[in-house]
Write an enzyme that holds these catalytic residues in place. Structure first.
Site, PDB file in Angstrom:
ATOM      1  N   LYS A 191      29.199  21.963  19.683  1.00  9.66           N
ATOM      2  CA  LYS A 191      28.008  22.643  20.216  1.00  9.66           C
ATOM      3  C   LYS A 191      26.783  21.786  19.938  1.00  9.66           C
ATOM      4  O   LYS A 191      26.290  21.709  18.817  1.00  9.66           O
ATOM      5  CB  LYS A 191      27.795  24.021  19.596  1.00  9.66           C
ATOM      6  CG  LYS A 191      26.783  24.806  20.440  1.00  9.66           C
ATOM      7  CD  LYS A 191      26.030  25.869  19.702  1.00  9.66           C
ATOM      8  CE  LYS A 191      24.851  25.393  18.918  1.00  9.66           C
ATOM      9  NZ  LYS A 191      23.732  24.812  19.728  1.00  9.66           N
ATOM     10  N   GLY A 244      22.020  19.682  10.524  1.00  8.61           N
ATOM     11  CA  GLY A 244      20.886  20.516  10.919  1.00  8.61           C
ATOM     12  C   GLY A 244      20.121  20.968   9.690  1.00  8.61           C
ATOM     13  O   GLY A 244      20.192  20.334   8.630  1.00  8.61           O
ATOM     14  N   SER A 245      19.428  22.067   9.822  1.00 14.42           N
ATOM     15  CA  SER A 245      18.534  22.502   8.749  1.00 14.42           C
ATOM     16  C   SER A 245      19.300  23.139   7.586  1.00 14.42           C
ATOM     17  O   SER A 245      20.415  23.649   7.754  1.00 14.42           O
ATOM     18  CB  SER A 245      17.538  23.522   9.303  1.00 14.42           C
ATOM     19  OG  SER A 245      18.245  24.669   9.723  1.00 14.42           O
ATOM     20  N   ARG A 247      18.469  25.862   6.161  1.00 15.54           N
ATOM     21  CA  ARG A 247      18.544  27.312   6.402  1.00 15.54           C
ATOM     22  C   ARG A 247      19.826  27.665   7.169  1.00 15.54           C
ATOM     23  O   ARG A 247      20.596  28.533   6.759  1.00 15.54           O
ATOM     24  CB  ARG A 247      17.322  27.758   7.220  1.00 15.54           C
ATOM     25  CG  ARG A 247      17.204  29.238   7.444  1.00 15.54           C
ATOM     26  CD  ARG A 247      15.976  29.555   8.302  1.00 15.54           C
ATOM     27  NE  ARG A 247      16.139  29.078   9.671  1.00 15.54           N
ATOM     28  CZ  ARG A 247      16.743  29.760  10.643  1.00 15.54           C
ATOM     29  NH1 ARG A 247      17.217  30.966  10.407  1.00 15.54           N
ATOM     30  NH2 ARG A 247      16.856  29.250  11.850  1.00 15.54           N
ATOM     31  N   GLU A 267      25.498  18.421   6.653  1.00 12.75           N
ATOM     32  CA  GLU A 267      24.446  17.404   6.512  1.00 12.75           C
ATOM     33  C   GLU A 267      23.157  18.128   6.831  1.00 12.75           C
ATOM     34  O   GLU A 267      22.887  18.430   7.994  1.00 12.75           O
ATOM     35  CB  GLU A 267      24.656  16.253   7.508  1.00 12.75           C
ATOM     36  CG  GLU A 267      25.934  15.462   7.336  1.00 12.75           C
ATOM     37  CD  GLU A 267      25.884  14.502   6.165  1.00 12.75           C
ATOM     38  OE1 GLU A 267      24.789  14.301   5.597  1.00 12.75           O
ATOM     39  OE2 GLU A 267      26.942  13.970   5.808  1.00 12.75           O
ATOM     40  N   CYS A 302      15.874  13.136   9.318  1.00 13.20           N
ATOM     41  CA  CYS A 302      16.268  13.883   8.118  1.00 13.20           C
ATOM     42  C   CYS A 302      15.904  13.131   6.844  1.00 13.20           C
ATOM     43  O   CYS A 302      15.570  13.731   5.840  1.00 13.20           O
ATOM     44  CB  CYS A 302      17.758  14.183   8.156  1.00 13.20           C
ATOM     45  SG  CYS A 302      18.753  12.715   8.420  1.00 13.20           S
ATOM     46  N   GLU A 401      10.395  20.959   4.121  1.00 10.82           N
ATOM     47  CA  GLU A 401      10.611  19.945   5.154  1.00 10.82           C
ATOM     48  C   GLU A 401       9.749  20.274   6.372  1.00 10.82           C
ATOM     49  O   GLU A 401       9.769  21.405   6.854  1.00 10.82           O
ATOM     50  CB  GLU A 401      12.085  19.909   5.567  1.00 10.82           C
ATOM     51  CG  GLU A 401      12.360  18.847   6.606  1.00 10.82           C
ATOM     52  CD  GLU A 401      13.827  18.785   7.036  1.00 10.82           C
ATOM     53  OE1 GLU A 401      14.435  19.845   7.233  1.00 10.82           O
ATOM     54  OE2 GLU A 401      14.344  17.658   7.178  1.00 10.82           O
TER      55      GLU A 401
HETATM   56  P1  NAD Z   1      18.819  23.660  13.159  1.00  8.52           P
HETATM   57  O1  NAD Z   1      19.475  23.981  11.884  1.00  8.52           O
HETATM   58  O2  NAD Z   1      17.780  24.574  13.682  1.00  8.52           O
HETATM   59  O3  NAD Z   1      19.906  23.542  14.324  1.00  8.52           O
HETATM   60  C1  NAD Z   1      21.015  22.694  14.199  1.00  8.52           C
HETATM   61  C2  NAD Z   1      22.142  23.226  15.052  1.00  8.52           C
HETATM   62  O4  NAD Z   1      22.546  24.491  14.533  1.00  8.52           O
HETATM   63  C3  NAD Z   1      21.745  23.459  16.513  1.00  8.52           C
HETATM   64  O5  NAD Z   1      22.821  23.118  17.348  1.00  8.52           O
HETATM   65  C4  NAD Z   1      21.497  24.959  16.534  1.00  8.52           C
HETATM   66  O6  NAD Z   1      21.691  25.542  17.807  1.00  8.52           O
HETATM   67  C5  NAD Z   1      22.551  25.452  15.562  1.00  8.52           C
HETATM   68  N1  NAD Z   1      22.279  26.779  14.996  1.00  8.52           N
HETATM   69  C6  NAD Z   1      21.089  27.379  14.792  1.00  8.52           C
HETATM   70  N2  NAD Z   1      21.279  28.625  14.283  1.00  8.52           N
HETATM   71  C7  NAD Z   1      22.603  28.810  14.169  1.00  8.52           C
HETATM   72  C8  NAD Z   1      23.425  29.883  13.723  1.00  8.52           C
HETATM   73  N3  NAD Z   1      22.914  31.039  13.301  1.00  8.52           N
HETATM   74  N4  NAD Z   1      24.760  29.712  13.729  1.00  8.52           N
HETATM   75  C9  NAD Z   1      25.320  28.551  14.143  1.00  8.52           C
HETATM   76  N5  NAD Z   1      24.601  27.512  14.607  1.00  8.52           N
HETATM   77  C10 NAD Z   1      23.257  27.632  14.618  1.00  8.52           C
HETATM   78  O7  NAD Z   1      18.262  22.171  13.021  1.00  8.52           O
HETATM   79  P2  NAD Z   1      17.509  21.314  14.108  1.00  8.52           P
HETATM   80  O8  NAD Z   1      16.122  21.828  14.231  1.00  8.52           O
HETATM   81  O9  NAD Z   1      18.339  21.184  15.322  1.00  8.52           O
HETATM   82  O10 NAD Z   1      17.507  19.878  13.421  1.00  8.52           O
HETATM   83  C11 NAD Z   1      16.608  19.541  12.435  1.00  8.52           C
HETATM   84  C12 NAD Z   1      17.245  19.624  11.068  1.00  8.52           C
HETATM   85  O11 NAD Z   1      18.397  18.793  11.013  1.00  8.52           O
HETATM   86  C13 NAD Z   1      16.334  19.119   9.981  1.00  8.52           C
HETATM   87  O12 NAD Z   1      16.386  20.000   8.887  1.00  8.52           O
HETATM   88  C14 NAD Z   1      16.942  17.770   9.606  1.00  8.52           C
HETATM   89  O13 NAD Z   1      16.653  17.333   8.315  1.00  8.52           O
HETATM   90  C15 NAD Z   1      18.385  18.022   9.814  1.00  8.52           C
HETATM   91  N6  NAD Z   1      19.134  16.785   9.959  1.00  8.52           N
HETATM   92  C16 NAD Z   1      19.928  16.380   8.922  1.00  8.52           C
HETATM   93  C17 NAD Z   1      20.637  15.179   9.007  1.00  8.52           C
HETATM   94  C18 NAD Z   1      21.528  14.720   7.887  1.00  8.52           C
HETATM   95  O14 NAD Z   1      22.328  13.837   8.126  1.00  8.52           O
HETATM   96  N7  NAD Z   1      21.441  15.281   6.712  1.00  8.52           N
HETATM   97  C19 NAD Z   1      20.531  14.406  10.162  1.00  8.52           C
HETATM   98  C20 NAD Z   1      19.726  14.861  11.201  1.00  8.52           C
HETATM   99  C21 NAD Z   1      19.029  16.057  11.093  1.00  8.52           C
END
Ligand code: NAD
Length: 497
Positions: A191, A244-245, A247, A267, A302, A401
């Site tokens: 996804k 992703g985040s 949270r 991650e 990130c 962040e």
């Molecule tokens: P996000 O957590 O909002 O979303 C990430 C993914 O999760 C998206 O595909 C989103 O649709 C999905 N998602 C959101 N809510 C969900 C739920 N309830 N259940 C399942 N999936 C859900 O993050 P973002 O805004 O897309 O990306 C930014 C974040 O990603 C930042 O915090 C950044 O630091 C992090 N990031 C981390 C790395 C790493 O390698 N550690 C690399 C890139 C980005």
């Protein structure tokens, strides 16, 4: 890749077409509900495509398809050498279409074309190639038991992998999960972020052309709370991998607990410290790196070094060099190869950036450059590169962040204090240490709580080196052979002799 100028990229962008349906079992199809969402170019606010908005009904079909193909052995039981050939072919196809992929990610999320064409796409291709080449060179183990037994420890594909990825490096983040997952013989349901689904859909199509059997890779565009949540709660997904985040990472662990205890590899977010000691022998170089580390990719990184800790005594010299280096980062049209900063991914992200800048000022920080930039309807979601001095670890903008081009500058006096301040964070992804003292470099690197430390540098990476964090930044590692650990089951087989 041919070197294109601004006009070339604009012409290529104008001729681009978009895949906008879900990719399930080897073909594009609408969401079961018929719902769509709009993909917008954040530089122009123009609609790029209306994309299928998948939910639990589509997740059920895609997971069933992935399970069926996994169980059939059509991919999972192919020899590593055969899987390698398919993935190498995919790398070759990506290479042939690299301009297209660079444009897809640039238009979809706003990062500059110089970055997508120079970094994201080539390094994604490199990841496919390296991982494909690696997979038939990994051996199992024979345990040193007594003579009356033979105990084998082997690595097997696990089953159905659910992968959920963000928008900041769309193709690259998807690749870091897909390449090892597929190389190891699993089936995958991916996804992508609802803010950047276009390159993943095109990738799936090329994977089929490369010879990946239908159903082994499925791509479901959709929102997190619908498609993402359904995938994370699904009883027939064996492993969930996520970037992703922090949270959402926490929510995924809960979903795993509520469902089938699927393994969860995360991650997550970061708030990386950048520590500059007064024995740093090249202030100009350190300042130039500090600027790249917060303004590159609009700060939507990130590992962005968003907390700068300067040792007392070098502050004035450093800030002058930093302000000078920051001039290289001005928001502009991401299709122009000269642009170093594109817009924020959307209006929400711009609001977030502006809110944190304001909070930094309200809580006592001082503006060195930049500031709040109001959005003008139809002109893109551009933020200003911003540096706030006089910051400290109690401030909201230092603790949370931001994921934008906003740098907080703090001061410290001693090495112990620098380590304490750097570690005073819920995150632990990356950290930089600038010093010419070798012993100090070792001492501090060991004490920093983060998955990665760069000494006299920032952001260095290679496909051969593991990437990932600790604490609230997650677990597990992408890239390197360690990535394969997440996608293989360690199986023990005993022979009683
Ligand atoms: P996000 O957590 O909002 O979303 C990430 C993914 O999760 C998206 O595909 C989103 O649709 C999905 N998602 C959101 N809510 C969900 C739920 N309830 N259940 C399942 N999936 C859900 O993050 P973002 O805004 O897309 O990306 C930014 C974040 O990603 C930042 O915090 C950044 O630091 C992090 N990031 C981390 C790395 C790493 O390698 N550690 C690399 C890139 C980005």
């Amino acid at each position: 890749m041919a070197k294109h100028n601004y006009d070339d990229w604009k012409a290529l962008a104008g001729a681009l077409t978009f895949r906008n349906q879900a990719w399930i079992n080897g073909r594009f199809q609408d969401a079961q509900s018929g719902e769509t969402f709009v993909c917008v170019n954040p530089a122009t606010e123009a609609t790029l495509a209306e994309v299928a908005s998948c939910d639990s009904a589509d997740v059920d079909i895609a997971v069933a398809s992935a399970r069926q193909t996994f169980d059939s052995g059509v991919w999972s039981e192919r020899s590593p050498a055969e899987r390698k050939q398919v993935l190498l072919k995919l790398a070759e196809l990506l290479e042939q279409h690299q301009d297209e992929f660079a444009l897809l990610d640039t238009l979809d999320m706003g990062k500059s074309i110089s970055e997508t064409s120079g970094l994201d796409i080539p390094s994604s291709i490199g990841c496919w190639r390296w991982t494909a080449e690696a997979v038939d060179k990994v051996y199992g183990e024979i345990a040193p038991t007594g003579n009356d037994a033979l105990a084998l420890m082997t690595r097997e594909p696990i089953g159905v992998i659910g992968a959920i990825v963000p928008w900041n490096y769309p193709l690259m983040m998807a690749t870091w999960k897909l390449a090892p997952a597929l190389a190891a013989g699993n089936s995958v349901v991916l996804k992508p972020s609802e803010k950047s689904p276009l390159s993943a859909l095109r990738l799936a199509e090329l994977a089929q052309q490369a010879g990946l059997p239908d159903g082994v890779l499925n791509v479901l565009p959709g929102f997190g709370h619908t498609a993402g949540k359904a995938l994370a709660l699904h009883m027939d997904v064996d492993v969930l991998v996520f970037t992703g985040s922090t949270r959402v990472a926490g929510m995924l662990m809960e979903y795993a607990g509520q469902s089938n205890l699927k393994r969860v590899w995360l991650e997550a977010g970061g708030k990386s410290p950048n520590i500059v000691f007064d024995d740093c022998d090249d202030i100009k170089e350190a300042a130039a790196n500090a600027a790249v580390a917060i303004f590159g990719n609009q700060g939507e990184v990130c590992i962005a070094a968003s907390r700068l800790y300067l040792q007392k005594g070098i502050k004035d010299e450093f800030l002058a060099a930093l302000a000078e280096a920051a001039k290289a980062f001005q928001p502009g049209d991401p299709l122009d190869p000269a642009t170093t900063m594109g817009p924020m991914v959307d209006g929400t992200q711009l609001d977030t950036v502006n809110r944190y800048v304001q909070s930094g000022l309200d809580e006592g920080g001082e503006l060195l450059i930049g500031g709040v930039r109001q959005h003008r309807e139809g002109e893109g979601y551009f933020a200003q590169p911003t540096i706030i001095t006089g910051a400290n670890n109690d401030m909201t903008m230092v603790r949370e962040e931001i994921f934008g081009p906003v740098l907080a500058v703090c001061e410290f006096e001693t090495e112990e204090e620098a380590i304490r301040l750097a570690n005073d964070s819920k995150y632990g992804l990356g950290a930089s240490v600038w010093t010419s003292n070798l012993k100090r470099a070792h001492r501090v690197s060991r004490k920093i709580q983060s998955g990665m430390v760069w000494v006299n540098g920032w952001g260095d990476g290679d496909q051969t080196v593991a990437f990932g964090g600790v604490k609230g930044s997650g677990n597990g590692r992408d890239k390197s052979l360690h990535a394969l650990e997440k996608y293989t089951e360690l199986k023990t087989i005993w022979f009683r002799l």
